[in-house]
Each structure stands twice: as structure tokens, then as C-alpha cells.
Design a protein around this motif. Structure first.
Motif, PDB file in Angstrom:
ATOM      1  N   UNK A 117      10.958  12.313  14.960  1.00 20.22           N
ATOM      2  CA  UNK A 117      11.797  11.329  15.631  1.00 20.22           C
ATOM      3  C   UNK A 117      12.887  12.072  16.403  1.00 20.22           C
ATOM      4  N   UNK A 118      13.679  11.345  17.139  1.00 19.37           N
ATOM      5  CA  UNK A 118      14.769  11.955  17.906  1.00 19.37           C
ATOM      6  C   UNK A 118      15.700  12.750  16.989  1.00 19.37           C
ATOM      7  N   UNK A 119      15.864  12.315  15.745  1.00 19.80           N
ATOM      8  CA  UNK A 119      16.725  13.037  14.804  1.00 19.80           C
ATOM      9  C   UNK A 119      16.147  14.397  14.426  1.00 19.80           C
ATOM     10  N   UNK A 120      14.868  14.592  14.638  1.00 23.80           N
ATOM     11  CA  UNK A 120      14.218  15.820  14.198  1.00 23.80           C
ATOM     12  C   UNK A 120      14.004  16.884  15.256  1.00 23.80           C
ATOM     13  N   UNK A 121      14.518  16.666  16.486  1.00 22.20           N
ATOM     14  CA  UNK A 121      14.226  17.662  17.525  1.00 22.20           C
ATOM     15  C   UNK A 121      15.330  18.691  17.718  1.00 22.20           C
ATOM     16  N   UNK A 178       0.862  -1.178   0.000  1.00 19.73           N
ATOM     17  CA  UNK A 178       0.000   0.000   0.000  1.00 19.73           C
ATOM     18  C   UNK A 178       0.899   1.228   0.000  1.00 19.73           C
ATOM     19  N   UNK A 179       0.398   2.313  -0.540  1.00 24.36           N
ATOM     20  CA  UNK A 179       1.145   3.564  -0.588  1.00 24.36           C
ATOM     21  C   UNK A 179       0.745   4.407   0.602  1.00 24.36           C
ATOM     22  N   UNK A 180       1.746   4.992   1.241  1.00 24.81           N
ATOM     23  CA  UNK A 180       1.478   5.914   2.340  1.00 24.81           C
ATOM     24  C   UNK A 180       2.338   7.147   2.183  1.00 24.81           C
ATOM     25  N   UNK A 181       1.861   8.222   2.763  1.00 25.72           N
ATOM     26  CA  UNK A 181       2.580   9.497   2.758  1.00 25.72           C
ATOM     27  C   UNK A 181       2.481  10.103   4.142  1.00 25.72           C
ATOM     28  N   UNK A 182       3.536  10.761   4.558  1.00 26.14           N
ATOM     29  CA  UNK A 182       3.547  11.440   5.849  1.00 26.14           C
ATOM     30  C   UNK A 182       4.666  12.463   5.830  1.00 26.14           C
ATOM     31  N   UNK A 183       4.708  13.272   6.856  1.00 31.74           N
ATOM     32  CA  UNK A 183       5.796  14.223   7.021  1.00 31.74           C
ATOM     33  C   UNK A 183       6.631  13.734   8.186  1.00 31.74           C
ATOM     34  N   UNK A 184       7.919  13.526   7.960  1.00 28.27           N
ATOM     35  CA  UNK A 184       8.823  13.040   8.992  1.00 28.27           C
ATOM     36  C   UNK A 184       9.943  14.057   9.176  1.00 28.27           C
ATOM     37  N   UNK A 185      10.022  14.595  10.376  1.00 32.48           N
ATOM     38  CA  UNK A 185      11.038  15.611  10.698  1.00 32.48           C
ATOM     39  C   UNK A 185      11.009  16.767   9.708  1.00 32.48           C
ATOM     40  N   UNK A 186       9.792  17.162   9.329  1.00 32.15           N
ATOM     41  CA  UNK A 186       9.607  18.297   8.435  1.00 32.15           C
ATOM     42  C   UNK A 186       9.751  17.996   6.959  1.00 32.15           C
ATOM     43  N   UNK A 221       9.418   0.871   9.458  1.00 30.73           N
ATOM     44  CA  UNK A 221       9.413   1.827   8.352  1.00 30.73           C
ATOM     45  C   UNK A 221      10.394   2.969   8.642  1.00 30.73           C
ATOM     46  N   UNK A 222      10.323   3.500   9.859  1.00 31.62           N
ATOM     47  CA  UNK A 222      11.202   4.606  10.238  1.00 31.62           C
ATOM     48  C   UNK A 222      12.664   4.177  10.190  1.00 31.62           C
ATOM     49  N   UNK A 223      12.967   3.035  10.755  1.00 36.47           N
ATOM     50  CA  UNK A 223      14.354   2.572  10.842  1.00 36.47           C
ATOM     51  C   UNK A 223      14.903   2.053   9.512  1.00 36.47           C
ATOM     52  N   UNK A 224      14.128   1.224   8.843  1.00 41.39           N
ATOM     53  CA  UNK A 224      14.643   0.529   7.666  1.00 41.39           C
ATOM     54  C   UNK A 224      14.464   1.294   6.367  1.00 41.39           C
ATOM     55  N   UNK A 225      13.326   1.918   6.171  1.00 40.55           N
ATOM     56  CA  UNK A 225      13.110   2.624   4.913  1.00 40.55           C
ATOM     57  C   UNK A 225      13.588   4.061   4.972  1.00 40.55           C
ATOM     58  N   UNK A 226      13.401   4.722   6.112  1.00 39.15           N
ATOM     59  CA  UNK A 226      13.841   6.114   6.220  1.00 39.15           C
ATOM     60  C   UNK A 226      15.253   6.232   6.777  1.00 39.15           C
ATOM     61  N   UNK A 227      15.790   5.134   7.293  1.00 41.70           N
ATOM     62  CA  UNK A 227      17.142   5.083   7.850  1.00 41.70           C
ATOM     63  C   UNK A 227      17.336   6.026   9.038  1.00 41.70           C
ATOM     64  N   UNK A 228      16.280   6.222   9.817  1.00 40.18           N
ATOM     65  CA  UNK A 228      16.338   7.028  11.033  1.00 40.18           C
ATOM     66  C   UNK A 228      16.430   6.051  12.204  1.00 40.18           C
ATOM     67  N   UNK A 229      17.639   5.680  12.542  1.00 37.20           N
ATOM     68  CA  UNK A 229      17.851   4.581  13.483  1.00 37.20           C
ATOM     69  C   UNK A 229      17.921   5.019  14.948  1.00 37.20           C
ATOM     70  N   UNK A 230      17.669   6.278  15.228  1.00 43.47           N
ATOM     71  CA  UNK A 230      17.609   6.719  16.622  1.00 43.47           C
ATOM     72  C   UNK A 230      16.389   6.189  17.346  1.00 43.47           C
TER      73      UNK A 230
END
Length: 156
Positions: free
Chosen positions: A75-79, A3-11, A27-36
């Protein structure tokens, strides 16, 4: 079936195709590579996977990614600030040594920011009660409580 999804992550606007069973944390860790954002228990008991979704702290290890379709995720990377300056809560954890191994720290910081949104001047008892869903196996929480209170003061 993907399925297709869209969102805003860290702006940043993101969209992707995911399997319907994909967990938001994966999804956050593996596809977006935001491992925090960490995976600690897979049952929403430890709080290591805490993020902010639409302005509130949520544990994302037991949420499907599709449940976040259209959401605003931080995520923690975005604060931290764009120039790299730490968020006041991150700085308070650093200054008051509210960590040891650091595994729980991203979830603790994200939960603490939400705690301060609700309790701008939290007592020690309030901090301990509100962080009940975040587990730390190293510190005994003493410095975490001090860090949260210092972070709250800095955020005012």
C-alpha cells in the motif's frame, strides 16, 4: 460465514477471518488500519484505491479480500524506506506539487510506480494515457504529469 485469509502486506505477514463479501479495500482500511488507500467510487473508475498486488497495480475497491489470499500487497504506507525517506515517486509528487487536496495522490503514486515499471522513460502523452484510470478533481493533471516524469527519472 467467515473465511480465513493470509497475505503479506507491506512486508508483514497478516492473517484474519473475514466475511466472504468483504472487499479488499475495506480489509486494508478497517482491519489493517492502513487508511492511505482511499475509497472514491466503489466501481474501480477513480483509482483512489490503487495498491500493488504481486508486483502490479490493482484497484482494490471491487476485489474481494479472499481474492488476495496468499498475495504480496504493498500500500502507499509501504513504499517509503524504513527510515522514513520518501519513495522517489512520492518525493517527485511533493517537489512538483502533483497534488492539491491529496485524496487521489496515493492511488496516483501507486499507479505511477507501475507505469514506470512498464515505461521507464515515459513521454507526457504516455503518462496521460496510462493514468487515464485515475481521476483527480483538483489539479488538471499538469503537475501530476511533471511529477511522474521526474519520479521516473529518479527511479532509474
Amino acid at each position: 460465514m467467515p473465511v480465513r485469509l493470509s497475505m503479506t502486506v507491506n512486508g508483514r505477514a497478516v492473517s484474519a477471518e473475514v466475511e466472504t463479501r468483504t472487499l479488499l479495500v475495506n480489509f486494508i482500511r478497517e482491519q489493517l488500519r492502513l487508511t492511505g488507500t482511499h475509497i472514491g467510487c466503489d466501481t474501480a473508475q477513480c483509482g483512489a484505491c490503487t495498491i500493488r498486488m504481486n508486483g502490479k497495480a490493482v484497484k482494490c475497491c471491487n476485489m474481494l479480500a479472499i481474492q488476495a489470499d496468499g498475495a504480496q500487497i504493498v500500500t502507499i504506507e509501504g513504499i517509503a524506506a524504513a527510515d522514513g525517506k520518501l519513495h522517489p515517486m512520492q518525493e517527485a509528487f511533493r517537489e512538483h506539487h502533483g497534488l492539491q487536496c491529496g485524496f487521489c495522490t496515493p492511488g496516483m503514486v501507486m499507479s505511477a510506480i507501475d507505469l514506470v515499471r512498464i515505461h521507464p522513460n515515459p513521454s507526457e502523452e504516455t503518462v496521460r494515457a496510462e493514468l487515464d484510470g485515475n481521476l483527480c478533481r483538483c489539479t488538471g493533471y499538469h503537475n501530476i504529469v511533471k511529477a511522474v516524469q521526474a519520479g521516473a527519472k529518479a527511479m532509474r
